[in-house]
Motif scaffolding. Structure first.
Motif, PDB file in Angstrom:
ATOM      1  N   ILE A 297       2.617  30.139  35.731  1.00 42.26           N
ATOM      2  CA  ILE A 297       3.488  29.182  34.839  1.00 42.26           C
ATOM      3  C   ILE A 297       2.797  28.255  33.939  1.00 42.26           C
ATOM      4  CG2 ILE A 297       4.773  26.718  35.307  1.00 42.26           C
ATOM      5  CD1 ILE A 297       5.923  27.975  37.903  1.00 42.26           C
ATOM      6  N   THR A 298       1.294  27.961  34.241  1.00 40.51           N
ATOM      7  CA  THR A 298       0.617  27.116  33.243  1.00 40.51           C
ATOM      8  C   THR A 298       0.350  28.101  31.927  1.00 40.51           C
ATOM      9  OG1 THR A 298      -0.488  26.113  34.971  1.00 40.51           O
ATOM     10  CG2 THR A 298      -1.881  26.100  32.773  1.00 40.51           C
ATOM     11  N   ARG A 299       0.003  29.367  32.188  1.00 38.33           N
ATOM     12  CA  ARG A 299      -0.129  30.262  31.157  1.00 38.33           C
ATOM     13  C   ARG A 299       1.508  30.335  30.325  1.00 38.33           C
ATOM     14  NH1 ARG A 299      -2.985  33.040  35.009  1.00 38.33           N
ATOM     15  NH2 ARG A 299      -1.454  34.498  35.464  1.00 38.33           N
ATOM     16  N   ILE A 300       2.362  30.415  30.903  1.00 35.91           N
ATOM     17  CA  ILE A 300       3.673  30.639  30.227  1.00 35.91           C
ATOM     18  C   ILE A 300       4.047  29.284  29.403  1.00 35.91           C
ATOM     19  CG2 ILE A 300       6.145  30.464  30.645  1.00 35.91           C
ATOM     20  CD1 ILE A 300       5.638  32.462  33.051  1.00 35.91           C
ATOM     21  N   VAL A 301       3.570  28.122  29.990  1.00 40.80           N
ATOM     22  CA  VAL A 301       3.869  27.042  29.384  1.00 40.80           C
ATOM     23  C   VAL A 301       3.005  26.724  28.124  1.00 40.80           C
ATOM     24  CG1 VAL A 301       3.759  24.433  29.588  1.00 40.80           C
ATOM     25  CG2 VAL A 301       5.021  25.740  31.292  1.00 40.80           C
ATOM     26  N   GLU A 302       1.532  27.094  28.373  1.00 44.42           N
ATOM     27  CA  GLU A 302       0.739  27.098  27.035  1.00 44.42           C
ATOM     28  C   GLU A 302       1.487  28.151  26.006  1.00 44.42           C
ATOM     29  OE1 GLU A 302      -3.273  26.452  29.338  1.00 44.42           O
ATOM     30  OE2 GLU A 302      -2.789  28.360  28.917  1.00 44.42           O
ATOM     31  N   ASP A 303       1.906  29.063  26.485  1.00 43.93           N
ATOM     32  CA  ASP A 303       2.505  30.167  25.229  1.00 43.93           C
ATOM     33  C   ASP A 303       3.899  29.565  24.836  1.00 43.93           C
ATOM     34  OD1 ASP A 303       0.146  31.664  25.569  1.00 43.93           O
ATOM     35  OD2 ASP A 303       1.241  33.170  26.761  1.00 43.93           O
ATOM     36  N   VAL A 304       4.552  29.120  25.470  1.00 42.23           N
ATOM     37  CA  VAL A 304       5.713  28.296  25.015  1.00 42.23           C
ATOM     38  C   VAL A 304       5.402  27.200  24.097  1.00 42.23           C
ATOM     39  CG1 VAL A 304       7.675  26.975  25.674  1.00 42.23           C
ATOM     40  CG2 VAL A 304       7.211  29.114  26.778  1.00 42.23           C
ATOM     41  N   ILE A 305       4.539  26.384  24.403  1.00 41.42           N
ATOM     42  CA  ILE A 305       4.153  25.262  23.495  1.00 41.42           C
ATOM     43  C   ILE A 305       3.735  25.954  22.152  1.00 41.42           C
ATOM     44  CG2 ILE A 305       2.419  23.309  23.166  1.00 41.42           C
ATOM     45  CD1 ILE A 305       2.828  22.647  25.971  1.00 41.42           C
ATOM     46  N   GLN A 306       2.651  26.948  22.316  1.00 43.43           N
ATOM     47  CA  GLN A 306       2.410  27.501  21.114  1.00 43.43           C
ATOM     48  C   GLN A 306       3.662  28.157  20.261  1.00 43.43           C
ATOM     49  OE1 GLN A 306      -0.969  27.366  20.086  1.00 43.43           O
ATOM     50  NE2 GLN A 306      -0.005  28.355  18.138  1.00 43.43           N
ATOM     51  N   ALA A 307       4.326  28.822  21.044  1.00 41.63           N
ATOM     52  CA  ALA A 307       5.512  29.056  20.170  1.00 41.63           C
ATOM     53  C   ALA A 307       6.191  28.280  19.599  1.00 41.63           C
ATOM     54  CB  ALA A 307       6.467  30.389  21.122  1.00 41.63           C
ATOM     55  N   HIS A 308       6.573  27.074  20.103  1.00 45.20           N
ATOM     56  CA  HIS A 308       7.220  25.927  19.343  1.00 45.20           C
ATOM     57  C   HIS A 308       6.573  25.636  18.235  1.00 45.20           C
ATOM     58  CE1 HIS A 308       9.813  25.952  22.854  1.00 45.20           C
ATOM     59  NE2 HIS A 308       9.212  25.135  23.465  1.00 45.20           N
ATOM     60  N   MET A 309       5.264  25.431  18.364  1.00 45.65           N
ATOM     61  CA  MET A 309       4.254  24.891  17.019  1.00 45.65           C
ATOM     62  C   MET A 309       4.425  25.938  16.054  1.00 45.65           C
ATOM     63  SD  MET A 309       1.280  22.924  18.854  1.00 45.65           S
ATOM     64  CE  MET A 309       1.328  21.779  19.824  1.00 45.65           C
ATOM     65  N   GLU A 310       4.723  27.216  16.370  1.00 41.11           N
ATOM     66  CA  GLU A 310       4.861  28.234  15.090  1.00 41.11           C
ATOM     67  C   GLU A 310       6.338  28.780  14.837  1.00 41.11           C
ATOM     68  OE1 GLU A 310       2.986  31.673  17.058  1.00 41.11           O
ATOM     69  OE2 GLU A 310       0.802  30.661  16.979  1.00 41.11           O
TER      70      GLU A 310
ATOM     71  N   PHE B 201       8.482  22.497  35.931  1.00 36.62           N
ATOM     72  CA  PHE B 201       9.021  23.986  36.155  1.00 36.62           C
ATOM     73  C   PHE B 201       8.281  24.484  37.715  1.00 36.62           C
ATOM     74  CE2 PHE B 201      10.167  23.890  31.730  1.00 36.62           C
ATOM     75  CZ  PHE B 201      11.344  24.369  31.691  1.00 36.62           C
ATOM     76  N   SER B 202       7.210  23.892  37.984  1.00 34.90           N
ATOM     77  CA  SER B 202       6.924  24.498  39.443  1.00 34.90           C
ATOM     78  C   SER B 202       7.818  24.077  40.448  1.00 34.90           C
ATOM     79  CB  SER B 202       5.142  23.940  39.431  1.00 34.90           C
ATOM     80  OG  SER B 202       4.732  24.548  38.696  1.00 34.90           O
ATOM     81  N   GLU B 203       8.017  22.565  40.372  1.00 34.93           N
ATOM     82  CA  GLU B 203       9.065  22.163  41.384  1.00 34.93           C
ATOM     83  C   GLU B 203      10.303  22.783  41.360  1.00 34.93           C
ATOM     84  OE1 GLU B 203      10.959  17.824  42.887  1.00 34.93           O
ATOM     85  OE2 GLU B 203       9.548  17.849  41.406  1.00 34.93           O
ATOM     86  N   GLY B 204      10.677  22.798  39.966  1.00 35.20           N
ATOM     87  CA  GLY B 204      12.118  23.201  39.886  1.00 35.20           C
ATOM     88  C   GLY B 204      12.372  24.644  40.409  1.00 35.20           C
ATOM     89  N   SER B 205      11.416  25.405  40.225  1.00 34.97           N
ATOM     90  CA  SER B 205      11.406  26.847  40.758  1.00 34.97           C
ATOM     91  C   SER B 205      11.085  27.104  41.916  1.00 34.97           C
ATOM     92  CB  SER B 205      10.402  27.644  39.707  1.00 34.97           C
ATOM     93  OG  SER B 205       9.013  27.477  39.720  1.00 34.97           O
TER      94      SER B 205
END
Length: 131
Positions: free
Chosen positions: A22-35, A64-68
């Motif tokens: 989830i950490t790797r996914i969130v890091e990549d999502v934030i990067q995608a948002h910035m791009e 997302f960890s708690e929610g999943s």
């Protein structure tokens, strides 16, 4: 027991790779948002405040960890309070969802798990858009 039944018995948290995944996914999502040119203006300013970005990252991972179904307790603000004053439009929210789904695909998250994530994102929509 069929493979799809076995999959349902495994929490979404586990299928997303637990905290590390989830950490790797969130890091990549934030990067995608910035791009993403349609929403990057919301996220780019956090590059200048890495300490705020780190807090957002951790809160998002915990949320997302708690929610999943993970053994994590989210201690951040509720969604309405978090997004108050951001005036996120339905179009911007759709871009966020598209970025998330693209990252899940990149991380080879299965379709059933992606569908569960979409349901979670849909349930949050009213607490985020227009706040």
């Amino acid at each position: 027991m069929s493979n799809s039944t076995q999959q349902i018995d495994v929490s979404l948290f586990d299928r997303l790779g637990k905290t590390d995944g989830i950490t790797r996914i969130v890091e990549d999502v934030i990067q995608a948002h910035m791009e993403n040119p349609k929403i990057q203006a919301i996220f780019i300013p956090y590059k200048d405040t890495p300490e705020k970005l780190e807090v957002i990252l951790q809160h998002t991972v915990d949320f997302f960890s708690e929610g999943s179904g993970g053994p994590v307790v989210y201690k951040g603000r509720d969604m309405v309070t978090t997004h108050k004053g951001m005036n996120i439009t339905p179009e911007e929210y759709a871009c966020v969802v598209d970025d998330i789904m693209g990252v899940l695909g990149k991380h080879q998250i299965d379709e059933a798990s992606q569908n569960e994530v979409i349901k979670i994102l849909e349930s949050l929509k009213g607490m985020i858009i227009g706040q």
